[in-house]
Design a protein around this motif. Sequence first.
Motif, PDB file in Angstrom:
ATOM      1  N   THR A 104      48.004  38.729 -22.902  1.00  0.00           N
ATOM      2  CA  THR A 104      47.471  38.387 -24.287  1.00  0.00           C
ATOM      3  C   THR A 104      45.779  38.165 -24.182  1.00  0.00           C
ATOM      4  O   THR A 104      45.390  38.016 -22.988  1.00  0.00           O
ATOM      5  CB  THR A 104      48.102  37.097 -24.734  1.00  0.00           C
ATOM      6  OG1 THR A 104      47.417  36.993 -26.365  1.00  0.00           O
ATOM      7  CG2 THR A 104      47.558  35.885 -23.848  1.00  0.00           C
ATOM      8  N   ASP A 105      45.190  38.311 -25.235  1.00  0.00           N
ATOM      9  CA  ASP A 105      43.839  38.040 -25.190  1.00  0.00           C
ATOM     10  C   ASP A 105      43.520  36.860 -26.036  1.00  0.00           C
ATOM     11  O   ASP A 105      42.294  36.450 -26.512  1.00  0.00           O
ATOM     12  CB  ASP A 105      42.843  39.229 -25.818  1.00  0.00           C
ATOM     13  CG  ASP A 105      43.221  39.615 -27.278  1.00  0.00           C
ATOM     14  OD1 ASP A 105      44.185  39.345 -27.798  1.00  0.00           O
ATOM     15  OD2 ASP A 105      42.951  40.518 -27.591  1.00  0.00           O
ATOM     16  N   VAL A 106      44.527  36.002 -26.622  1.00  0.00           N
ATOM     17  CA  VAL A 106      44.238  34.832 -27.237  1.00  0.00           C
ATOM     18  C   VAL A 106      43.639  33.986 -26.428  1.00  0.00           C
ATOM     19  O   VAL A 106      42.793  33.085 -27.177  1.00  0.00           O
ATOM     20  CB  VAL A 106      45.603  34.275 -27.922  1.00  0.00           C
ATOM     21  CG1 VAL A 106      45.910  33.158 -28.393  1.00  0.00           C
ATOM     22  CG2 VAL A 106      46.284  35.370 -28.874  1.00  0.00           C
ATOM     23  N   LEU A 107      43.874  33.609 -25.478  1.00  0.00           N
ATOM     24  CA  LEU A 107      43.331  32.512 -24.681  1.00  0.00           C
ATOM     25  C   LEU A 107      41.743  32.892 -24.313  1.00  0.00           C
ATOM     26  O   LEU A 107      41.511  33.989 -24.001  1.00  0.00           O
ATOM     27  CB  LEU A 107      43.839  32.274 -23.413  1.00  0.00           C
ATOM     28  CG  LEU A 107      45.440  31.843 -23.347  1.00  0.00           C
ATOM     29  CD1 LEU A 107      45.743  31.532 -22.124  1.00  0.00           C
ATOM     30  CD2 LEU A 107      45.488  30.581 -24.073  1.00  0.00           C
ATOM     31  N   GLN A 108      40.876  31.922 -24.462  1.00  0.00           N
ATOM     32  CA  GLN A 108      39.369  32.211 -24.242  1.00  0.00           C
ATOM     33  C   GLN A 108      39.167  32.579 -22.741  1.00  0.00           C
ATOM     34  O   GLN A 108      38.548  33.477 -22.369  1.00  0.00           O
ATOM     35  CB  GLN A 108      38.549  31.161 -24.429  1.00  0.00           C
ATOM     36  CG  GLN A 108      38.281  30.641 -26.071  1.00  0.00           C
ATOM     37  CD  GLN A 108      37.461  29.718 -26.373  1.00  0.00           C
ATOM     38  OE1 GLN A 108      37.024  28.785 -25.307  1.00  0.00           O
ATOM     39  NE2 GLN A 108      37.173  29.528 -27.568  1.00  0.00           N
ATOM     40  N   ASN A 126      51.088  44.748 -24.884  1.00  0.00           N
ATOM     41  CA  ASN A 126      50.083  43.986 -24.285  1.00  0.00           C
ATOM     42  C   ASN A 126      48.719  44.135 -24.643  1.00  0.00           C
ATOM     43  O   ASN A 126      48.328  45.424 -25.143  1.00  0.00           O
ATOM     44  CB  ASN A 126      50.184  44.680 -22.736  1.00  0.00           C
ATOM     45  CG  ASN A 126      49.269  43.794 -21.718  1.00  0.00           C
ATOM     46  OD1 ASN A 126      48.090  43.798 -21.927  1.00  0.00           O
ATOM     47  ND2 ASN A 126      50.091  43.143 -20.737  1.00  0.00           N
ATOM     48  N   ALA A 127      47.904  43.256 -24.793  1.00  0.00           N
ATOM     49  CA  ALA A 127      46.496  43.307 -25.369  1.00  0.00           C
ATOM     50  C   ALA A 127      45.581  44.058 -24.566  1.00  0.00           C
ATOM     51  O   ALA A 127      44.611  44.386 -25.133  1.00  0.00           O
ATOM     52  CB  ALA A 127      45.944  41.864 -25.794  1.00  0.00           C
ATOM     53  N   HIS A 132      48.340  42.580 -31.922  1.00  0.00           N
ATOM     54  CA  HIS A 132      49.178  43.277 -30.881  1.00  0.00           C
ATOM     55  C   HIS A 132      50.671  42.980 -30.941  1.00  0.00           C
ATOM     56  O   HIS A 132      51.534  43.945 -30.365  1.00  0.00           O
ATOM     57  CB  HIS A 132      48.341  43.051 -29.525  1.00  0.00           C
ATOM     58  CG  HIS A 132      47.131  43.452 -29.104  1.00  0.00           C
ATOM     59  ND1 HIS A 132      46.746  45.016 -28.914  1.00  0.00           N
ATOM     60  CD2 HIS A 132      45.946  42.819 -29.392  1.00  0.00           C
ATOM     61  CE1 HIS A 132      45.443  44.945 -28.830  1.00  0.00           C
ATOM     62  NE2 HIS A 132      44.900  43.684 -29.043  1.00  0.00           N
ATOM     63  N   ASN A 133      50.938  41.901 -31.214  1.00  0.00           N
ATOM     64  CA  ASN A 133      52.220  41.390 -31.088  1.00  0.00           C
ATOM     65  C   ASN A 133      52.632  40.620 -32.169  1.00  0.00           C
ATOM     66  O   ASN A 133      52.594  39.162 -32.143  1.00  0.00           O
ATOM     67  CB  ASN A 133      52.554  40.758 -29.950  1.00  0.00           C
ATOM     68  CG  ASN A 133      53.935  40.496 -29.852  1.00  0.00           C
ATOM     69  OD1 ASN A 133      55.121  41.233 -30.498  1.00  0.00           O
ATOM     70  ND2 ASN A 133      54.495  39.629 -28.872  1.00  0.00           N
ATOM     71  N   MET A 147      42.726  33.179 -33.263  1.00  0.00           N
ATOM     72  CA  MET A 147      43.772  33.457 -32.376  1.00  0.00           C
ATOM     73  C   MET A 147      45.073  34.105 -33.098  1.00  0.00           C
ATOM     74  O   MET A 147      45.575  34.738 -32.005  1.00  0.00           O
ATOM     75  CB  MET A 147      44.226  31.972 -31.604  1.00  0.00           C
ATOM     76  CG  MET A 147      43.083  31.592 -30.672  1.00  0.00           C
ATOM     77  SD  MET A 147      43.486  29.781 -30.280  1.00  0.00           S
ATOM     78  CE  MET A 147      44.811  29.931 -29.133  1.00  0.00           C
ATOM     79  N   PHE A 148      45.296  33.407 -34.185  1.00  0.00           N
ATOM     80  CA  PHE A 148      46.518  34.141 -34.842  1.00  0.00           C
ATOM     81  C   PHE A 148      46.240  35.487 -35.146  1.00  0.00           C
ATOM     82  O   PHE A 148      47.243  36.318 -35.119  1.00  0.00           O
ATOM     83  CB  PHE A 148      46.479  33.108 -36.139  1.00  0.00           C
ATOM     84  CG  PHE A 148      47.593  33.554 -37.077  1.00  0.00           C
ATOM     85  CD1 PHE A 148      48.772  32.763 -36.811  1.00  0.00           C
ATOM     86  CD2 PHE A 148      47.803  34.289 -37.977  1.00  0.00           C
ATOM     87  CE1 PHE A 148      50.147  33.163 -37.645  1.00  0.00           C
ATOM     88  CE2 PHE A 148      48.904  34.788 -38.777  1.00  0.00           C
ATOM     89  CZ  PHE A 148      50.039  34.142 -38.634  1.00  0.00           C
ATOM     90  N   LYS A 149      44.914  35.983 -35.413  1.00  0.00           N
ATOM     91  CA  LYS A 149      44.871  37.334 -35.668  1.00  0.00           C
ATOM     92  C   LYS A 149      44.806  38.142 -34.661  1.00  0.00           C
ATOM     93  O   LYS A 149      45.206  39.453 -34.696  1.00  0.00           O
ATOM     94  CB  LYS A 149      43.192  37.492 -36.339  1.00  0.00           C
ATOM     95  CG  LYS A 149      43.145  36.952 -38.064  1.00  0.00           C
ATOM     96  CD  LYS A 149      41.703  37.190 -38.186  1.00  0.00           C
ATOM     97  CE  LYS A 149      41.365  36.692 -39.871  1.00  0.00           C
ATOM     98  NZ  LYS A 149      39.935  36.818 -40.142  1.00  0.00           N
ATOM     99  N   LYS A 150      44.482  37.675 -33.402  1.00  0.00           N
ATOM    100  CA  LYS A 150      44.529  38.491 -32.175  1.00  0.00           C
ATOM    101  C   LYS A 150      45.917  38.625 -31.810  1.00  0.00           C
ATOM    102  O   LYS A 150      46.256  39.760 -31.465  1.00  0.00           O
ATOM    103  CB  LYS A 150      43.577  37.645 -31.022  1.00  0.00           C
ATOM    104  CG  LYS A 150      42.184  37.821 -31.184  1.00  0.00           C
ATOM    105  CD  LYS A 150      41.646  37.339 -29.933  1.00  0.00           C
ATOM    106  CE  LYS A 150      40.229  37.471 -30.097  1.00  0.00           C
ATOM    107  NZ  LYS A 150      39.579  36.621 -28.669  1.00  0.00           N
TER     108      LYS A 150
END
Length: 546
Positions: A125-129, A169-170, A400-401, A393-396
């Motif tokens: 994911t790319d959600v986490l900074q 996978n982002a 992808h998923n 984060m929701f948009k990211k």
Amino acid sequence: MSVVRLPETVTVTAAQIRETASRIGVEVPEEDLDAYRVFLSGLDSCIDQIEAEDDYLPFLDAERFPRSNVHRPTPEDNAKEFNAWAYKIHIASTNTEDKAGPLAGLTVAIKDNVNIATVPSLLGTDVLQEPYVPEYDATIVTRILRAGGTIVGKAACENFCLAGSSFTNAHAKVMNPLAPGYSAGGSSSGSAALLAGATPVVDIAIGGDQGGSIRLPASYCGIVGLKPTYGLVPYTGIVSLSSIIDHTGPMTTNVLDNAKLLSAIAGKDGLDDRQIEAPEFGLDYHTPLLAYANDPKAAVKGMRIGVLVESLEVPGLDARVRDKVKAAAELFRGLGAEVVDVSIPMHTLGRIIWTVANTQGISEQALRGQNPVRSGVHDAKLTKALAHWDTEMFKKAQLHNPAVNVCLLGGEFFKTTYPGVTDKAINLSRKLRDTYEAVIKQQQLDVLLLPCTPTIANYTSQVSDSIIEKMGKATGIGLNTSPLNVSGHPAISIPIGMLPVVEPGREADKDLKLPVGMQIMAGLWQENKIYRAALAFEKSFDWRVL
């Protein structure tokens, strides 16, 4: 409960009391606010002392297991290996005894949700900074190194491990080595891709399976993937999806290697409370199989094998897959096994039980870091990173998923709209477990056969596709796998044949053939029987021409 002591200083404001109360749907009377400020400040005063302590994590023996060459492959290099890597590394034991262990000489890929100290866990994911960087090795990582294995990287996984296809996978879509552009399955997509193809990139790999995530990619890629009995392999140091269905296990190119890897990692570690009923460490599934390596018929002669009727009737099952499973059953009969049809009507409810029992858990535990109060090792840094979601984060996640957001919303929806339904579904998971066990014992079955994925691998979705289109690629993929996650039963996926592509829109690929996977399941803790049946099939038939 009571506070340890009254605070010297009141640190909690009235606004914080009001905000906290509103989250649970109550209103604190104005005249009582100051009293609650005092008592919550008492709790607040405990935090500083806990934060001041060093965390108590499993010991990392960096001298015995030094790590080097930790790096992310370039996009160009990763593309050459099916985008299957999250990180590449080199870890091997310096201990002489370890170097002579049962996994000596074997290269190992570890799924990216498994802790390897100092190596970031991207989690697809790319959600986490910032990526979560573990401070200790998962139990299975230590066991693999002590058994002589050489860990060469972390295999890419699907976005938060919440996908049965390899398109989420982002960082890069994992590709099926047998057919670029087609799904490698998920969520242990990278582990499967690194093993598939004419020349495997690694010798053995670790996957994770909460709804089929070892078996689904094994089916799509034509490899061997085992979901062990719940609790057999310690989950310590592995990012959880939902604690009642967390499984980790071996993925390999053949059955003997699978048994060898399971032997190295199975058994209690004294930390994971999923392992209450598990046997002690030191099991050997590999050596007993060697007796059948040159006489595969002997492995199943006299076995009573059931074909699970309801598994052949799930929605969306390709009739050609059904025929392959039936044909495999007849091949077992030819090897000397007794083969019978078996009906377990509750199997069809299993996927519903899985959904209701785990949506809230996934939402809270995996996605929002709201770890339950359980014994064992907790990853506080990851919990903090996931504690607060925002719209970005929701948009990211949605890009992808979308399944991540479905779980986020669905978990809260269940919790607030249908309180208690998750608890009932968890109770029913025990009923499903007991039902499978009763039929296996009453009908004296050694193993059961059922399809793995309902179809062969499908073609990739695009980031630009709608939510419905993206979700549609994986809908129904776990109908025959997820019931065994909530029941906890062991099951392996082995390839049993090939089928040509008939996917709408992919007429140009009509001459392309992809693998069909079949599950072999058994009673709880009966992995040895599964391995015997799987080895007999593998040694007797070439699935590539079936």
